[in-house]
Design an enzyme around this catalytic site. Sequence first.
Site, PDB file in Angstrom:
ATOM      1  N   ASP A  92       0.793  -1.229   0.000  1.00 29.36           N
ATOM      2  CA  ASP A  92       0.000   0.000   0.000  1.00 29.36           C
ATOM      3  C   ASP A  92       0.826   1.280   0.000  1.00 29.36           C
ATOM      4  OD1 ASP A  92       1.120  -0.016   2.502  1.00 29.36           O
ATOM      5  OD2 ASP A  92      -0.707  -0.686   3.521  1.00 29.36           O
ATOM      6  N   GLU A 114      -1.047  -9.030  -1.216  1.00 28.06           N
ATOM      7  CA  GLU A 114      -1.533  -8.490   0.066  1.00 28.06           C
ATOM      8  C   GLU A 114      -2.701  -7.529  -0.191  1.00 28.06           C
ATOM      9  OE1 GLU A 114       0.478  -5.609   2.840  1.00 28.06           O
ATOM     10  OE2 GLU A 114       0.985  -7.399   3.970  1.00 28.06           O
ATOM     11  N   GLU A 128      -1.886   5.191   3.149  1.00 26.84           N
ATOM     12  CA  GLU A 128      -1.920   3.792   2.720  1.00 26.84           C
ATOM     13  C   GLU A 128      -3.322   3.250   2.476  1.00 26.84           C
ATOM     14  OE1 GLU A 128      -0.128   4.976   5.257  1.00 26.84           O
ATOM     15  OE2 GLU A 128       1.965   4.566   4.739  1.00 26.84           O
ATOM     16  N   ARG A 207       3.438   7.949   9.085  1.00 29.31           N
ATOM     17  CA  ARG A 207       3.328   9.366   8.742  1.00 29.31           C
ATOM     18  C   ARG A 207       2.359  10.095   9.679  1.00 29.31           C
ATOM     19  NH1 ARG A 207       4.874  11.911   3.431  1.00 29.31           N
ATOM     20  NH2 ARG A 207       6.283  10.221   2.949  1.00 29.31           N
ATOM     21  N   HIS A 238      13.981   4.121  12.472  1.00 24.61           N
ATOM     22  CA  HIS A 238      13.667   4.266  11.046  1.00 24.61           C
ATOM     23  C   HIS A 238      14.562   5.365  10.480  1.00 24.61           C
ATOM     24  CE1 HIS A 238      11.227   5.190   7.464  1.00 24.61           C
ATOM     25  NE2 HIS A 238      10.624   4.029   7.627  1.00 24.61           N
TER      26      HIS A 238
HETATM   27  C1  UD1 Z   1       7.071   4.498   3.561  1.00 25.65           C
HETATM   28  C2  UD1 Z   1       5.632   4.216   3.128  1.00 25.65           C
HETATM   29  C3  UD1 Z   1       4.879   3.503   4.228  1.00 25.65           C
HETATM   30  C4  UD1 Z   1       5.636   2.289   4.730  1.00 25.65           C
HETATM   31  C5  UD1 Z   1       7.041   2.701   5.124  1.00 25.65           C
HETATM   32  C6  UD1 Z   1       7.843   1.491   5.535  1.00 25.65           C
HETATM   33  C7  UD1 Z   1       4.487   5.805   1.641  1.00 25.65           C
HETATM   34  C8  UD1 Z   1       3.757   7.086   1.548  1.00 25.65           C
HETATM   35  N1  UD1 Z   1       4.943   5.470   2.855  1.00 25.65           N
HETATM   36  O1  UD1 Z   1       7.000   5.440   4.619  1.00 25.65           O
HETATM   37  O2  UD1 Z   1       3.609   3.100   3.739  1.00 25.65           O
HETATM   38  O3  UD1 Z   1       4.959   1.755   5.826  1.00 25.65           O
HETATM   39  O4  UD1 Z   1       7.684   3.311   4.000  1.00 25.65           O
HETATM   40  O5  UD1 Z   1       8.978   1.855   6.266  1.00 25.65           O
HETATM   41  O6  UD1 Z   1       4.656   5.144   0.654  1.00 25.65           O
HETATM   42  N2  UD1 Z   1      14.805   7.399   4.366  1.00 25.65           N
HETATM   43  C9  UD1 Z   1      16.166   7.211   4.195  1.00 25.65           C
HETATM   44  N3  UD1 Z   1      16.617   5.973   3.823  1.00 25.65           N
HETATM   45  C10 UD1 Z   1      15.792   4.911   3.629  1.00 25.65           C
HETATM   46  C11 UD1 Z   1      14.402   5.105   3.808  1.00 25.65           C
HETATM   47  C12 UD1 Z   1      13.924   6.354   4.169  1.00 25.65           C
HETATM   48  O7  UD1 Z   1      16.963   8.136   4.370  1.00 25.65           O
HETATM   49  O8  UD1 Z   1      16.266   3.813   3.303  1.00 25.65           O
HETATM   50  C13 UD1 Z   1      14.310   8.738   4.765  1.00 25.65           C
HETATM   51  C14 UD1 Z   1      14.368   9.751   3.607  1.00 25.65           C
HETATM   52  O9  UD1 Z   1      14.718  10.986   4.130  1.00 25.65           O
HETATM   53  C15 UD1 Z   1      12.917   9.767   3.119  1.00 25.65           C
HETATM   54  C16 UD1 Z   1      12.173   9.579   4.439  1.00 25.65           C
HETATM   55  O10 UD1 Z   1      12.948   8.642   5.178  1.00 25.65           O
HETATM   56  O11 UD1 Z   1      12.583  10.967   2.456  1.00 25.65           O
HETATM   57  C17 UD1 Z   1      10.752   9.094   4.321  1.00 25.65           C
HETATM   58  O12 UD1 Z   1      10.640   7.993   3.429  1.00 25.65           O
HETATM   59  P1  UD1 Z   1       9.228   7.709   2.685  1.00 25.65           P
HETATM   60  O13 UD1 Z   1       9.356   6.474   1.850  1.00 25.65           O
HETATM   61  O14 UD1 Z   1       8.737   8.926   2.027  1.00 25.65           O
HETATM   62  O15 UD1 Z   1       8.224   7.456   3.879  1.00 25.65           O
HETATM   63  P2  UD1 Z   1       8.227   6.381   5.033  1.00 25.65           P
HETATM   64  O16 UD1 Z   1       7.760   7.081   6.242  1.00 25.65           O
HETATM   65  O17 UD1 Z   1       9.489   5.631   5.043  1.00 25.65           O
HETATM   66  N1  UDP Z   2      12.305  -4.616   9.900  1.00 28.65           N
HETATM   67  C1  UDP Z   2      13.657  -4.883   9.691  1.00 28.65           C
HETATM   68  N2  UDP Z   2      14.576  -4.182  10.419  1.00 28.65           N
HETATM   69  C2  UDP Z   2      14.228  -3.219  11.311  1.00 28.65           C
HETATM   70  C3  UDP Z   2      12.847  -2.939  11.513  1.00 28.65           C
HETATM   71  C4  UDP Z   2      11.915  -3.660  10.770  1.00 28.65           C
HETATM   72  O1  UDP Z   2      13.999  -5.750   8.899  1.00 28.65           O
HETATM   73  O2  UDP Z   2      15.112  -2.611  11.936  1.00 28.65           O
HETATM   74  C5  UDP Z   2      11.298  -5.363   9.110  1.00 28.65           C
HETATM   75  C6  UDP Z   2      10.211  -6.037   9.909  1.00 28.65           C
HETATM   76  O3  UDP Z   2      10.596  -7.341  10.276  1.00 28.65           O
HETATM   77  C7  UDP Z   2       9.026  -6.025   8.966  1.00 28.65           C
HETATM   78  C8  UDP Z   2       9.269  -4.793   8.107  1.00 28.65           C
HETATM   79  O4  UDP Z   2      10.623  -4.420   8.302  1.00 28.65           O
HETATM   80  O5  UDP Z   2       9.009  -7.146   8.104  1.00 28.65           O
HETATM   81  C9  UDP Z   2       8.337  -3.689   8.517  1.00 28.65           C
HETATM   82  O6  UDP Z   2       8.726  -2.500   7.922  1.00 28.65           O
HETATM   83  P1  UDP Z   2       8.151  -1.112   8.369  1.00 28.65           P
HETATM   84  O7  UDP Z   2       7.745  -1.166   9.796  1.00 28.65           O
HETATM   85  O8  UDP Z   2       9.158  -0.099   7.946  1.00 28.65           O
HETATM   86  O9  UDP Z   2       6.897  -0.940   7.403  1.00 28.65           O
HETATM   87  P2  UDP Z   2       5.357  -1.386   7.478  1.00 28.65           P
HETATM   88  O10 UDP Z   2       5.307  -2.860   7.654  1.00 28.65           O
HETATM   89  O11 UDP Z   2       4.732  -0.614   8.590  1.00 28.65           O
HETATM   90  O12 UDP Z   2       4.807  -0.941   6.160  1.00 28.65           O
END
Ligand code: UD1
Ligand code: UDP
Length: 370
Positions: A92, A114, A128, A207, A238
Amino acid sequence: MVIYGTRPEAIKVAPVIKALEEDETLSPIVVVTAQHREMLDQVNEVFQIVPDVDLNLMAHGQTLNEIAGNVIMRIDAVLDEHMPDAVLVQGDTTTVMGAAIAAFNREIPVVHLEAGLRSGDIDSPFPEEANRKIVSQIARMHLAPTRVSRSNLLADGVPDENIHVIGNTVIDALHWAVARAVEFTVPELKRLSIDDRRVLLVTTHRRENLGENMINIGRAMRELATRYPDLLIVWPAHKNPKVRASIEPQIVDLNNVISIEPVEYGEFSHLIANSDIILTDSGGIQEEGPSLGKPVLVLRENTERPEAVDAGTVKLIGTATDRIITEVARLLDDRAAYSAMANAVNPYGDGHSARRSVDALTQLLSSEGR
Ligand code: UD1
Ligand code: UDP
C-alpha cells in the site's frame, strides 16, 4: 515484472521473486523505484536479489506527490521498454499505487499482493488506506492474505473469481529468516541471548504519528526506561529524520535504551524472537510478532490487520504517553496478563504463499493467452 520501493515491500516480494526464479515458465523482471534507499538495499542483500532496473528515486524530504509523480513517469518508461505480461505490486505504499496506475494506463494486468486490507478510515493509515483502495479498483488479480481481506474486496465490488486467498508472504520470509543461524553483528545486540533482562522492542514510523504522537511515544519510552531499570528497550530507528528528531533527544542519555540503525531482516527476525514485548506502529511487525508468540502493542487507533487482535496477541493502544506506560507496565508486572497475550497465533499463512502466488500468476497469464 515485480515492482517495489520500500523495506516492507522488499521483504514480502522476496519469496515471490525467488519462486519466480525457480519457475519453469515464468521469469521475473525485478524493478525497484528505491523510494527507500538503504532500507531497501539491506533487504535485497539479505535475499540476494539484484534488481534489473533501479530508479533510485529516494530524496530526503520527499513529498507524496513527488514520489507518486516520479514513480508513474519513470515506471511508464520502464514498461515501455520491457512490455511485461503482468505487473506485480505488494501492499500500500506510494510506489505501489503509482506503479499500478502506470501499468493500468498501459493496459498491462496488475496483480496485487496483500490485497484487501482495510482499516475503514481513509485518513488512517495515511495515505496507505487510499493507496490500497485505489489499487483494488484497477488490479486484475487480487492475492488476499486472509478470508477477512477477501470479504473486504468483495464488499468493494471486486469479482470473486479475481480473488485468491493465499496467506501472506511475510510468513514465507519470516520462516526462512528465523531458520537461519544468525549471530548478531550489531555490537549492542551481541549480548542479547545471554542477557536476562526483559526486552521491549520499539519501532515507529507512521506518517500520521510524526510530530506530537511521536514525541509522546518518546516520552513513554523515557518513563518506562526510568521506572524499570532492569528493562532493556531496543529501538532500531527508522531512517526518516523526522522520526529520529522526535524520539532521539528523549532517550539519548538513558543507558538501558539501545538506539540503533535499522537492523537487517535476518537479524531483525532474531531480535523479535529475543524480545519480550513489542511496541510498534508497523504493519509487518503486527504479522511477525504474533507468529513468534510475542505480545504486540500497536501505537495506532485502528488496524487493517484485525486477525491477531481478535486472537488476543495484538492490542491497539494509540499514542497517549500514559496509556503506553500503563499497557507496557501491565505486561511487565502481571504475569497472567503477559501469558494471556503471548500466544503464537498465525492467521497469515503457512509459509507457502509465494508458491500460491506463482500458481495464480500462471493461471492468469494462460487465461489471457500469454
Ligand atoms: C514508507 C511508506 C509507508 C511504509 C514505510 C515502511 C508511503 C507514503 N509510505 O513510509 O507506507 O509503511 O515506508 O517503512 O509510501 N529514508 C532514508 N533511507 C531509507 C528510507 C527512508 O533516508 O532507506 C528517509 C528519507 O529521508 C525519506 C524519508 O525517510 O525521504 C521518508 O521515506 P518515505 O518512503 O517517504 O516514507 P516512510 O515514512 O518511510
Ligand atoms: N524490519 C527490519 N529491520 C528493522 C525494523 C523492521 O527488517 O530494523 C522489518 C520487519 O521485520 C518487517 C518490516 O521491516 O518485516 C516492517 O517494515 P516497516 O515497519 O518499515 O513498514 P510497514 O510494515 O509498517 O509498512
